[in-house]
Structures are given as C-alpha cells and as structure tokens.
Design an enzyme around this catalytic site. Structure first.
Site, PDB file in Angstrom:
ATOM      1  N   ASN A   9       0.876  -1.182   0.000  1.00 26.50           N
ATOM      2  CA  ASN A   9       0.000   0.000   0.000  1.00 26.50           C
ATOM      3  C   ASN A   9       0.909   1.226   0.000  1.00 26.50           C
ATOM      4  O   ASN A   9       1.510   1.549   1.017  1.00 26.50           O
ATOM      5  CB  ASN A   9      -0.893  -0.019   1.251  1.00 26.50           C
ATOM      6  CG  ASN A   9      -1.681   1.273   1.399  1.00 26.50           C
ATOM      7  OD1 ASN A   9      -1.818   2.028   0.444  1.00 26.50           O
ATOM      8  ND2 ASN A   9      -2.192   1.518   2.591  1.00 26.50           N
ATOM      9  N   TRP A  10       0.973   1.878  -1.145  1.00 24.72           N
ATOM     10  CA  TRP A  10       1.904   3.007  -1.278  1.00 24.72           C
ATOM     11  C   TRP A  10       1.326   4.311  -0.732  1.00 24.72           C
ATOM     12  O   TRP A  10       1.999   5.345  -0.747  1.00 24.72           O
ATOM     13  CB  TRP A  10       2.309   3.190  -2.741  1.00 24.72           C
ATOM     14  CG  TRP A  10       3.316   2.181  -3.208  1.00 24.72           C
ATOM     15  CD1 TRP A  10       4.005   1.280  -2.433  1.00 24.72           C
ATOM     16  CD2 TRP A  10       3.784   1.988  -4.554  1.00 24.72           C
ATOM     17  NE1 TRP A  10       4.860   0.535  -3.212  1.00 24.72           N
ATOM     18  CE2 TRP A  10       4.747   0.952  -4.520  1.00 24.72           C
ATOM     19  CE3 TRP A  10       3.484   2.584  -5.786  1.00 24.72           C
ATOM     20  CZ2 TRP A  10       5.403   0.508  -5.669  1.00 24.72           C
ATOM     21  CZ3 TRP A  10       4.141   2.139  -6.927  1.00 24.72           C
ATOM     22  CH2 TRP A  10       5.088   1.117  -6.862  1.00 24.72           C
ATOM     23  N   LYS A  11       0.082   4.282  -0.284  1.00 22.21           N
ATOM     24  CA  LYS A  11      -0.555   5.492   0.286  1.00 22.21           C
ATOM     25  C   LYS A  11      -0.326   6.693  -0.642  1.00 22.21           C
ATOM     26  O   LYS A  11      -0.320   6.528  -1.855  1.00 22.21           O
ATOM     27  CB  LYS A  11      -0.025   5.748   1.688  1.00 22.21           C
ATOM     28  CG  LYS A  11      -0.041   4.502   2.570  1.00 22.21           C
ATOM     29  CD  LYS A  11       0.172   4.834   4.010  1.00 22.21           C
ATOM     30  CE  LYS A  11       0.364   3.551   4.790  1.00 22.21           C
ATOM     31  NZ  LYS A  11       0.037   3.676   6.184  1.00 22.21           N
ATOM     32  N   HIS A  96      -9.511   1.035   4.522  1.00 21.58           N
ATOM     33  CA  HIS A  96      -8.215   1.174   5.210  1.00 21.58           C
ATOM     34  C   HIS A  96      -8.416   2.081   6.419  1.00 21.58           C
ATOM     35  O   HIS A  96      -9.239   3.003   6.389  1.00 21.58           O
ATOM     36  CB  HIS A  96      -7.181   1.760   4.246  1.00 21.58           C
ATOM     37  CG  HIS A  96      -5.801   1.755   4.822  1.00 21.58           C
ATOM     38  ND1 HIS A  96      -5.362   2.769   5.641  1.00 21.58           N
ATOM     39  CD2 HIS A  96      -4.796   0.850   4.740  1.00 21.58           C
ATOM     40  CE1 HIS A  96      -4.118   2.490   6.023  1.00 21.58           C
ATOM     41  NE2 HIS A  96      -3.759   1.333   5.495  1.00 21.58           N
ATOM     42  N   GLU A  98      -6.877   4.526   7.491  1.00 20.43           N
ATOM     43  CA  GLU A  98      -6.764   5.969   7.209  1.00 20.43           C
ATOM     44  C   GLU A  98      -8.037   6.479   6.539  1.00 20.43           C
ATOM     45  O   GLU A  98      -8.446   7.625   6.769  1.00 20.43           O
ATOM     46  CB  GLU A  98      -5.507   6.235   6.358  1.00 20.43           C
ATOM     47  CG  GLU A  98      -4.244   6.085   7.206  1.00 20.43           C
ATOM     48  CD  GLU A  98      -3.053   5.497   6.488  1.00 20.43           C
ATOM     49  OE1 GLU A  98      -2.996   5.555   5.249  1.00 20.43           O
ATOM     50  OE2 GLU A  98      -2.159   4.962   7.180  1.00 20.43           O
ATOM     51  N   GLU A 167      -5.743  -5.271  10.186  1.00 20.47           N
ATOM     52  CA  GLU A 167      -4.710  -4.276  10.477  1.00 20.47           C
ATOM     53  C   GLU A 167      -5.078  -3.541  11.764  1.00 20.47           C
ATOM     54  O   GLU A 167      -5.901  -2.608  11.739  1.00 20.47           O
ATOM     55  CB  GLU A 167      -4.631  -3.255   9.343  1.00 20.47           C
ATOM     56  CG  GLU A 167      -4.277  -3.833   8.003  1.00 20.47           C
ATOM     57  CD  GLU A 167      -3.634  -2.788   7.107  1.00 20.47           C
ATOM     58  OE1 GLU A 167      -2.492  -2.997   6.733  1.00 20.47           O
ATOM     59  OE2 GLU A 167      -4.253  -1.756   6.828  1.00 20.47           O
ATOM     60  N   GLY A 173       2.068   1.984  10.842  1.00 24.23           N
ATOM     61  CA  GLY A 173       3.033   3.085  10.763  1.00 24.23           C
ATOM     62  C   GLY A 173       3.645   3.458  12.102  1.00 24.23           C
ATOM     63  O   GLY A 173       4.239   4.523  12.242  1.00 24.23           O
ATOM     64  N   SER A 211       3.069  -2.365  10.438  1.00 19.65           N
ATOM     65  CA  SER A 211       4.512  -2.340  10.698  1.00 19.65           C
ATOM     66  C   SER A 211       5.220  -3.649  10.340  1.00 19.65           C
ATOM     67  O   SER A 211       6.109  -4.100  11.056  1.00 19.65           O
ATOM     68  CB  SER A 211       4.786  -1.955  12.161  1.00 19.65           C
ATOM     69  OG  SER A 211       4.337  -0.620  12.400  1.00 19.65           O
TER      70      SER A 211
END
Ligand code: PEP
Length: 250
Positions: A9-11, A96, A98, A167, A173, A211
């Site tokens: 996941n490159w965000k 996700h 976020e 997650e 992160g 992580s």
C-alpha cells in the site's frame, strides 16, 4: 493451496515517475515464486504505470487504494470502479484505517464499495482492525465483527471473492506489531465468520498488516492463519519490499 498475498500500500507516495523508478529497481531483483502473489496499491495517478510495467507478470496484480461506488457523475475528486479498471486495476482496497479514521468512512460506505468492486469483477480487499483503546477494553473481536457486518447480505460466492486485511490501527506506521499469536487469534475469528456464512476456510484469505518489516515477516507469515501481508512503509523501498516478498517459509 491458495497463494500467499504480499500487498504493497503506497498510500500518498510515488506518482507515475516514482512508480516507474521503483519498479525498475524491484523487478530487476524479483523472482516469481509459485506459492505467492505480489499486489501493488499505487496512487490513482500511478495505477496505469504499474499495471503496464507489470502486465506481463501474472503473479503481480495492481489495485486501487480507494474507489467510489457510483459509476459516474458529479462526484468531484472520486474514482469510479470502471475508471480504476480501465487504468489496469484488478482489485480495490476498501476501509483502510486511514480512510475510516482520517476521512470518516463508515461501515455502510465500505459495504457499498465492496459491492461496486464485486459487480465489476475486481477483488475487494477489505481492511478491518481495532484502535488501541478498543483492544485494551477487550473489544477487538467485536469491532472486527462489526466491520465485517458491512458484508451482510452478500452470498457465499461473493464472500469467497473478498480478501480481508486485519490491520490493528495501533500497529499501522507505528513500529508496533501484533504478536504473531495475537494476529492469528483474530485471523481465526475472521475465518470463522466466513465459515459460518458457508465459505470454506480453505478459500478465505486473511492478511495481516501493521509495521511489517523484513525482520518480522518470517514470524508472521509462519502462522498458518496468516495468508499474506499488507505493507505500507516497508513497501516503499525496493530493497526491503524484495526482501519481504521473497521470505523463506519453513
Ligand atoms: C498500511 O498502510 O496498510 C500499513 C500496514 O502501513 P505500515 O506497514 O507502514 O504499518
């Protein structure tokens, strides 16, 4: 056996040029292994680049980080499933943490996105996971089950298409990781949820995210309940991502 999934996941990192440079370096050292697939969730503007540069590698798939459920119209800033598909997406990330906690995405919205992806034959990867205070209050399984209820009403065949990424929000992160045993317990509960709805436990794919790094991938992927990983930070460096995707299984 279902293949393991290593998903990046490159965000909000790597536009088309960054994606091209990344892939140039990654593909040079990448060797496809028969027991696993590598998935990329690039930014929307890099979708086409990633799909094009990996199109000749069947074990690499590309997905959108987010989609909207309407097919078209006055929805400024949104990406329809059809557009994602046209750019080369074969999958879509939904819910996700976020999206849920920065942008306020609700379970009802995640349910609509999953359905829109399924209708266009894209694989939904639904993310679920608890916040730290929910874990400390012993609410982890309840939270995850509530998030899974976005799938209520879908039949067995549709449910069997969905990939789940567990997650824990507190692990994303932060450098903190759930212990492999804690993750495996939640994974087993997720698998049970699908089994109760008629999906064979062999079919359900449950990934872990939070992580994941080269130095903890082995312990995580060695858990039989863990069918792969969803990785943010460590997927942005071609060297560490290569190390993760070629981890040796016992
Ligand atoms: C993620 O973004 O889904 C994620 C797990 O991030 P990180 O690997 O950086 O914790």
């Amino acid at each position: 056996m279902r293949p393991l999934i290593f998903a990046a996941n490159w965000k909000m990192h790597l536009g088309p040029e960054g994606a091209r440079r990344f892939l140039h370096s990654f593909l040079e050292r990448h060797e496809a292994l028969p027991d696993r697939e590598t998935w990329f969730f690039p930014s929307a503007v890099a979708l086409e680049t990633v799909a094009r540069l990996t199109g000749d590698r069947p074990a690499i798939r590309t997905g959108a980080q987010n989609v909207y459920w309407e097919p078209k119209g006055a929805f400024t800033g949104e990406l329809s499933v059809g557009m994602a598909r046209e750019a080369g997406a074969q999958a879509g990330l939904v819910g996700h943490s976020e999206r849920r906690h920065v942008f306020g995405e609700t379970d009802q919205e995640t349910g609509r996105k999953v359905r829109a992806l399924l209708e266009s034959d894209l694989t939904p990867m639904l993310c679920v996971g608890e916040k730290i205070e929910q874990r400390e209050a012993g609410e982890t399984l309840g939270v995850v089950q509530r998030q899974l209820s976005a799938l209520d009403g879908l039949g067995r065949d549709a449910l069997a298409q969905i990939v789940i990424a567990y997650e824990p929000v507190w692990a994303i992160g932060t450098g903190k990781t759930a212990t492999p045993e804690d993750a495996a317990e939640v994974h087993a509960a997720i698998r049970d949820w699908f089994t109760e709805r008629g999906v064979s436990p062999e079919t359900t794919r449950v990934l872990y995210g939070g992580s994941v790094k080269p130095d903890n991938i082995h312990a995580l992927i060695s858990q039989p309940e863990i069918d792969g990983v969803l990785v943010g930070g460590a997927s942005l460096d071609p060297a560490s991502w290569s190390e993760i995707v070629r981890v040796t299984l016992d």
